[in-house]
Motif scaffolding. Structure first.
Motif, short mmCIF file in Angstrom:
data_model
loop_
_atom_site.label_atom_id
_atom_site.label_comp_id
_atom_site.label_asym_id
_atom_site.label_seq_id
_atom_site.Cartn_x
_atom_site.Cartn_y
_atom_site.Cartn_z
N THR A 40 -10.83 -17.91 -25.43
CA THR A 40 -10.03 -19.00 -24.87
C THR A 40 -10.91 -20.24 -24.74
O THR A 40 -12.13 -20.18 -24.91
CB THR A 40 -9.46 -18.64 -23.48
OG1 THR A 40 -10.50 -18.72 -22.51
CG2 THR A 40 -8.82 -17.26 -23.47
N THR A 44 -14.46 -15.98 -23.13
CA THR A 44 -13.81 -14.75 -23.58
C THR A 44 -13.10 -14.09 -22.41
O THR A 44 -13.69 -13.88 -21.35
CB THR A 44 -14.85 -13.78 -24.17
OG1 THR A 44 -15.52 -14.42 -25.25
CG2 THR A 44 -14.18 -12.50 -24.66
N LEU A 45 -11.84 -13.78 -22.60
CA LEU A 45 -11.03 -13.10 -21.59
C LEU A 45 -10.70 -11.70 -22.11
O LEU A 45 -10.17 -11.55 -23.21
CB LEU A 45 -9.74 -13.87 -21.32
CG LEU A 45 -8.71 -13.19 -20.41
CD1 LEU A 45 -9.28 -12.99 -19.01
CD2 LEU A 45 -7.44 -14.02 -20.35
N TYR A 75 -13.48 -12.49 -17.34
CA TYR A 75 -14.01 -13.53 -18.20
C TYR A 75 -15.47 -13.28 -18.49
O TYR A 75 -16.22 -12.84 -17.62
CB TYR A 75 -13.91 -14.90 -17.53
CG TYR A 75 -12.54 -15.50 -17.56
CD1 TYR A 75 -12.09 -16.20 -18.66
CD2 TYR A 75 -11.69 -15.37 -16.48
CE1 TYR A 75 -10.82 -16.77 -18.70
CE2 TYR A 75 -10.42 -15.92 -16.49
CZ TYR A 75 -10.00 -16.62 -17.59
OH TYR A 75 -8.75 -17.17 -17.61
N ASP A 77 -18.59 -15.68 -20.39
CA ASP A 77 -18.88 -16.95 -21.04
C ASP A 77 -20.38 -17.12 -21.16
O ASP A 77 -21.15 -16.25 -20.78
CB ASP A 77 -18.23 -18.13 -20.31
CG ASP A 77 -18.66 -18.25 -18.86
OD1 ASP A 77 -17.89 -18.80 -18.08
OD2 ASP A 77 -19.76 -17.81 -18.50
#
Length: 91
Positions: A40, A44-45, A75, A77
Motif C-alpha cells: 500500500t 506492506t499490509l 503493517y 514498512d
C-alpha cells in the motif's frame, strides 16, 4: 491512467471483522485462504484470518475488497527494525 504510489490515499474500512475494504493498494504480493499480503502507499499490509477471499481488486484505482473471518492486520514498512521511536528521533 495509474496513480503514483505516493499520492494514493490509504484507508481501511472494516465491517464486523468479516469484510475489509482497502484503498491505496499498489500490489498484492501473496494470498491464500489464511493470509493476504498487499503493498500500500503506507507500507506492506498483511491480513490474516480464515476463509479469506479477494472479492474485488482494482490496482488502477488502488482498491481491494476482501471477505472472510479477519483475525489480524499488520503493517510492515522501512522503519520496522530500526529501533524504537526515541532511537529514530535522536539520530
Amino acid at each position: 491512467m495509474p496513480h503514483d504510489e505516493r499520492t494514493l490515499p490509504h484507508a481501511l474500512t472494516l465491517t464486523g471483522r468479516n469484510a475489509l475494504a482497502v484503498s491505496g493498494v499498489t500490489d498484492v504480493s501473496a494470498f491464500d485462504e489464511t493470509t493476504i499480503a498487499m503493498e500500500t502507499s503506507m507500507g506492506t499490509l498483511t491480513v490474516r484470518g480464515e476463509n479469506l477471499h479477494v472479492e474485488k481488486l482494482t490496482l488502477d484505482q488502488g482498491e481491494l475488497t476482501l471477505t472472510g473471518q479477519i483475525q489480524s492486520m499488520e503493517y510492515e514498512d522501512e522503519l520496522a527494525g530500526q529501533g524504537g521511536f526515541l532511537s529514530r528521533l535522536f539520530r
